[in-house]
Design a protein around this motif. Structure first.
Motif, PDB file in Angstrom:
ATOM      1  N   GLY A   1     114.845 -64.666 121.555  1.00  0.00           N
ATOM      2  CA  GLY A   1     113.406 -64.821 121.011  1.00  0.00           C
ATOM      3  C   GLY A   1     112.439 -63.871 121.743  1.00  0.00           C
ATOM      4  O   GLY A   1     111.382 -64.358 122.023  1.00  0.00           O
ATOM      5  N   ALA A   2     112.786 -62.791 121.770  1.00  0.00           N
ATOM      6  CA  ALA A   2     112.308 -61.685 122.853  1.00  0.00           C
ATOM      7  C   ALA A   2     110.837 -61.078 121.716  1.00  0.00           C
ATOM      8  O   ALA A   2     110.300 -60.461 122.306  1.00  0.00           O
ATOM      9  CB  ALA A   2     112.830 -60.819 123.248  1.00  0.00           C
ATOM     10  N   ASN A   3     110.896 -61.390 120.518  1.00  0.00           N
ATOM     11  CA  ASN A   3     110.066 -60.700 119.697  1.00  0.00           C
ATOM     12  C   ASN A   3     108.405 -61.325 119.598  1.00  0.00           C
ATOM     13  O   ASN A   3     107.456 -61.012 119.047  1.00  0.00           O
ATOM     14  CB  ASN A   3     110.493 -60.654 118.203  1.00  0.00           C
ATOM     15  N   SER A   4     108.253 -62.522 120.192  1.00  0.00           N
ATOM     16  CA  SER A   4     107.086 -63.408 120.139  1.00  0.00           C
ATOM     17  C   SER A   4     107.107 -64.246 121.483  1.00  0.00           C
ATOM     18  O   SER A   4     107.824 -64.557 122.358  1.00  0.00           O
ATOM     19  CB  SER A   4     107.451 -64.358 118.954  1.00  0.00           C
ATOM     20  N   GLY A   5     105.679 -64.600 121.515  1.00  0.00           N
ATOM     21  CA  GLY A   5     105.172 -65.357 122.673  1.00  0.00           C
ATOM     22  C   GLY A   5     105.601 -65.211 124.085  1.00  0.00           C
ATOM     23  O   GLY A   5     105.798 -63.995 124.451  1.00  0.00           O
TER      24      GLY A   5
ATOM     25  N   CYS B   1     116.862 -61.187 118.664  1.00  0.00           N
ATOM     26  CA  CYS B   1     115.814 -61.606 117.928  1.00  0.00           C
ATOM     27  C   CYS B   1     116.520 -61.705 116.595  1.00  0.00           C
ATOM     28  O   CYS B   1     117.410 -61.253 116.209  1.00  0.00           O
ATOM     29  CB  CYS B   1     114.781 -60.747 117.473  1.00  0.00           C
ATOM     30  N   ARG B   2     116.033 -62.869 115.782  1.00  0.00           N
ATOM     31  CA  ARG B   2     116.486 -63.274 114.384  1.00  0.00           C
ATOM     32  C   ARG B   2     115.673 -62.512 113.299  1.00  0.00           C
ATOM     33  O   ARG B   2     116.302 -62.344 112.126  1.00  0.00           O
ATOM     34  CB  ARG B   2     116.485 -64.742 114.184  1.00  0.00           C
ATOM     35  N   ASN B   3     114.717 -62.190 113.528  1.00  0.00           N
ATOM     36  CA  ASN B   3     113.835 -61.521 112.327  1.00  0.00           C
ATOM     37  C   ASN B   3     113.695 -59.905 112.814  1.00  0.00           C
ATOM     38  O   ASN B   3     113.017 -59.524 113.636  1.00  0.00           O
ATOM     39  CB  ASN B   3     112.528 -62.133 112.238  1.00  0.00           C
ATOM     40  N   GLU B   4     114.330 -59.048 111.963  1.00  0.00           N
ATOM     41  CA  GLU B   4     114.285 -57.634 112.018  1.00  0.00           C
ATOM     42  C   GLU B   4     113.095 -57.072 112.165  1.00  0.00           C
ATOM     43  O   GLU B   4     112.617 -56.111 112.881  1.00  0.00           O
ATOM     44  CB  GLU B   4     115.249 -57.076 110.959  1.00  0.00           C
ATOM     45  N   VAL B   5     112.107 -57.507 111.104  1.00  0.00           N
ATOM     46  CA  VAL B   5     110.672 -56.903 111.106  1.00  0.00           C
ATOM     47  C   VAL B   5     110.045 -57.291 112.241  1.00  0.00           C
ATOM     48  O   VAL B   5     109.374 -56.322 113.003  1.00  0.00           O
ATOM     49  CB  VAL B   5     109.814 -57.432 109.843  1.00  0.00           C
ATOM     50  N   LYS B   6     110.066 -58.525 112.699  1.00  0.00           N
ATOM     51  CA  LYS B   6     109.024 -58.737 113.915  1.00  0.00           C
ATOM     52  C   LYS B   6     109.776 -58.311 115.275  1.00  0.00           C
ATOM     53  O   LYS B   6     108.839 -57.932 115.941  1.00  0.00           O
ATOM     54  CB  LYS B   6     109.300 -60.360 114.182  1.00  0.00           C
ATOM     55  N   ALA B   7     110.944 -58.113 115.310  1.00  0.00           N
ATOM     56  CA  ALA B   7     111.872 -57.631 116.086  1.00  0.00           C
ATOM     57  C   ALA B   7     111.291 -56.091 116.446  1.00  0.00           C
ATOM     58  O   ALA B   7     111.206 -55.519 117.595  1.00  0.00           O
ATOM     59  CB  ALA B   7     113.446 -57.588 115.979  1.00  0.00           C
ATOM     60  N   ALA B   8     111.251 -55.417 115.380  1.00  0.00           N
ATOM     61  CA  ALA B   8     111.017 -53.978 115.480  1.00  0.00           C
ATOM     62  C   ALA B   8     109.576 -53.665 116.104  1.00  0.00           C
ATOM     63  O   ALA B   8     109.437 -52.912 116.791  1.00  0.00           O
ATOM     64  CB  ALA B   8     111.068 -53.279 113.893  1.00  0.00           C
TER      65      ALA B   8
ATOM     66  N   ALA C   1     108.939 -53.452 132.268  1.00  0.00           N
ATOM     67  CA  ALA C   1     108.120 -52.757 133.227  1.00  0.00           C
ATOM     68  C   ALA C   1     108.611 -52.660 134.605  1.00  0.00           C
ATOM     69  O   ALA C   1     108.215 -51.742 135.202  1.00  0.00           O
ATOM     70  CB  ALA C   1     106.816 -53.580 133.200  1.00  0.00           C
ATOM     71  N   ARG C   2     109.507 -53.440 135.303  1.00  0.00           N
ATOM     72  CA  ARG C   2     110.016 -53.316 136.399  1.00  0.00           C
ATOM     73  C   ARG C   2     111.296 -52.549 136.616  1.00  0.00           C
ATOM     74  O   ARG C   2     112.150 -52.568 137.568  1.00  0.00           O
ATOM     75  CB  ARG C   2     110.322 -54.691 137.186  1.00  0.00           C
ATOM     76  N   GLY C   3     111.771 -52.039 135.146  1.00  0.00           N
ATOM     77  CA  GLY C   3     112.882 -50.940 135.110  1.00  0.00           C
ATOM     78  C   GLY C   3     114.143 -51.518 134.612  1.00  0.00           C
ATOM     79  O   GLY C   3     115.366 -50.995 134.607  1.00  0.00           O
ATOM     80  N   ALA C   4     114.160 -52.926 134.373  1.00  0.00           N
ATOM     81  CA  ALA C   4     115.337 -53.377 133.699  1.00  0.00           C
ATOM     82  C   ALA C   4     115.674 -52.899 132.443  1.00  0.00           C
ATOM     83  O   ALA C   4     114.576 -52.654 131.521  1.00  0.00           O
ATOM     84  CB  ALA C   4     115.278 -54.820 133.721  1.00  0.00           C
ATOM     85  N   GLN C   5     117.019 -52.934 132.001  1.00  0.00           N
ATOM     86  CA  GLN C   5     117.327 -52.354 130.666  1.00  0.00           C
ATOM     87  C   GLN C   5     117.001 -53.612 129.840  1.00  0.00           C
ATOM     88  O   GLN C   5     117.911 -54.676 130.118  1.00  0.00           O
ATOM     89  CB  GLN C   5     118.766 -52.253 130.554  1.00  0.00           C
ATOM     90  N   VAL C   6     116.191 -53.934 128.940  1.00  0.00           N
ATOM     91  CA  VAL C   6     116.093 -55.060 128.267  1.00  0.00           C
ATOM     92  C   VAL C   6     116.694 -55.186 126.771  1.00  0.00           C
ATOM     93  O   VAL C   6     116.409 -54.430 126.055  1.00  0.00           O
ATOM     94  CB  VAL C   6     114.556 -55.625 128.241  1.00  0.00           C
ATOM     95  N   LEU C   7     117.516 -56.166 126.486  1.00  0.00           N
ATOM     96  CA  LEU C   7     118.130 -56.160 125.275  1.00  0.00           C
ATOM     97  C   LEU C   7     117.592 -57.668 124.605  1.00  0.00           C
ATOM     98  O   LEU C   7     117.405 -58.600 125.248  1.00  0.00           O
ATOM     99  CB  LEU C   7     119.552 -56.475 125.544  1.00  0.00           C
ATOM    100  N   MET C   8     116.855 -57.202 123.593  1.00  0.00           N
ATOM    101  CA  MET C   8     116.064 -58.318 122.843  1.00  0.00           C
ATOM    102  C   MET C   8     116.863 -59.107 121.751  1.00  0.00           C
ATOM    103  O   MET C   8     116.890 -58.295 120.578  1.00  0.00           O
ATOM    104  CB  MET C   8     114.629 -57.593 122.236  1.00  0.00           C
TER     105      MET C   8
ATOM    106  N   ALA D   1     108.040 -55.792 118.046  1.00  0.00           N
ATOM    107  CA  ALA D   1     107.908 -56.175 119.492  1.00  0.00           C
ATOM    108  C   ALA D   1     108.807 -55.336 120.237  1.00  0.00           C
ATOM    109  O   ALA D   1     108.330 -54.760 121.334  1.00  0.00           O
ATOM    110  CB  ALA D   1     108.638 -57.482 119.559  1.00  0.00           C
ATOM    111  N   LEU D   2     109.660 -54.254 119.481  1.00  0.00           N
ATOM    112  CA  LEU D   2     110.224 -53.407 120.316  1.00  0.00           C
ATOM    113  C   LEU D   2     109.474 -52.224 120.769  1.00  0.00           C
ATOM    114  O   LEU D   2     109.424 -51.696 121.770  1.00  0.00           O
ATOM    115  CB  LEU D   2     111.489 -52.745 119.583  1.00  0.00           C
TER     116      LEU D   2
END
Ligand SMILES: NC(=O)c1ccc[n+]([C@@H]2O[C@H](COP(=O)([O-])OP(=O)(O)OC[C@H]3O[C@@H](n4cnc5c(N)ncnc54)[C@H](OP(=O)(O)O)[C@@H]3O)[C@@H](O)[C@H]2O)c1
Length: 329
Positions: free
Chosen positions: A37-41, A61-68, A52-59, A70-71
């Motif tokens: 649920g990394a696309n919201s809130g 998400c279920r909704n492609e448009v919102k995910a894009a 921001a602290r250097g991690a590789q973040v894998l988001m 947020a990415l």
């Protein structure tokens, strides 16, 4: 009388600085974090702060448009590897398997998993693809399955951490053992509270099993108090019901703390070293404030309920955790 787990975990968390903020997150260079649920809130704020602290973040998400969209935001915040989106619909176990396979194929360890995605008090009784109640199915069973399928990748990390996001609503929760998917009578807030209590029982049992298996995995939980996000947009009502829901939503959001503040307990839980297993973090004043250790519904300490929920989750999803040698029970 329920068997009660000791709260050594909570008692042994050192006093937290009053104003722990995202600036206190340690350097995460070389670490991989998955956030559902990394696309919201809160999920979006969590993904931004970890990147921001250097991690590789894998988001995830279920909704492609919102995910894009947020990415782009997370990419802007990132100081390390470029974040990526992984399609995941927790309300469909086929999608959960596909997402986990996709992540496992990378063969890189997953250091941090934040089980954040969720739906709240859906006005209509919606079912997942496998016929589970949408709140139990998404908030608990989907995350139970996702975590289990990611276990090999988590166990490749030296000290994997699984954070599951619960809620103040867990205080009102009980597991409806006879009808966990609310087939007979759907009461939307009871369904939400059940799913959030399930998040705490899942954390306790996952952590206990990890220790029994001799693993270095730590499972912890967090809640964001009352935070201004899209969680209150459930919709789906008509006429006077819709107007009342909109009013309730405006009222709640006006009282809520910003989503960046709300994300702090789960960020603390995800990143601070030496956090004891089954710790529970929340805002200092329960619905708002900086993170600190917090109390939970006494039912969340029941080892009997935690075990029973685990068995039920195994049965409903068909997924059993593979700890390698010596599977604990
Ligand atoms: N905000 C609060 O005050 C509050 C209080 C207590 C607990 N929480 C918990 O905090 C967590 C995050 O919620 P939030 O407040 O940030 O709300 P939010 O802005 O609505 O975010 C929820 C996220 O979960 C995703 N999601 C929902 N169903 C999903 C599914 N089937 N598969 C994959 N992702 C799904 C949503 O995706 P879409 O954008 O596609 O819908 C969204 O990304 C939840 O677990 C919630 O229970 C929040």
């Amino acid at each position: 009388m329920a068997e009660v787990q000791s709260d050594r975990a909570v008692a042994s968390i050192p006093f937290l600085p009053r104003r722990w903020t995202a600036a206190d997150i340690p350097d995460l260079t070389g670490k991989t974090a998955v956030v559902t649920g990394a696309n919201s809130g809160l999920g979006l704020r969590t993904a931004e702060a970890l990147a921001a602290r250097g991690a590789q973040v894998l988001m995830a998400c279920r909704n492609e448009v919102k995910a894009a969209a947020a990415l782009e935001q997370v990419t802007e915040a990132a100081t390390g590897p470029k974040p990526e989106v992984v399609p995941l619909d927790l309300a469909d176990l086929t999608s959960v398997r596909r997402a986990a396979d996709h992540l496992d194929v990378r063969e890189s360890p997953i250091d941090i998993l934040v089980n954040n995605a969720g739906v709240m008090a859906l006005p209509k009784h919606i079912r997942t693809s496998q016929g589970f109640d949408a709140q139990f199915g998404t908030n608990h069973l989907g995350h139970y399955a996702f975590t289990g399928l990611l276990l090999p990748a988590l166990l490749r990390a030296p000290a994997p951490r699984v954070v599951t996001v619960s809620s103040i609503a867990a205080w009102g929760g009980m597991i409806n053992w006879a009808d966990p998917n609310w087939r007979v009578l759907y009461v939307r807030w009871l369904a939400y509270s059940q799913s959030k209590l399930a998040n705490l029982l899942f954390t306790a049992e996952l952590d206990r099993r990890a220790r029994a298996a001799g693993s270095t995995l730590t499972a912890v939980a967090a809640h964001p108090g009352l935070s201004a996000t899209h969680l209150y947009d459930a919709g789906g009502e008509k006429g006077a019901g819709a107007r009342l829901a909109a009013l309730q939503q405006r009222l709640l959001v006006s009282m809520a703390q910003p989503d960046r503040m709300g994300a702090l307990p789960q960020l603390y839980a995800a990143t601070m070293p030496s956090l004891p297993g089954n710790a529970y973090l929340g805002p200092a004043f329960e619905s708002f404030g900086y993170p600190r250790r917090t109390l939970r519904n006494p039912l969340a300490y029941s080892r009997i309920q935690a075990r029973a929920l685990w068995r039920m989750s195994e049965k409903l999803t068909g997924i059993e955790y593979d700890w390698g040698a010596g599977t604990p029970d």
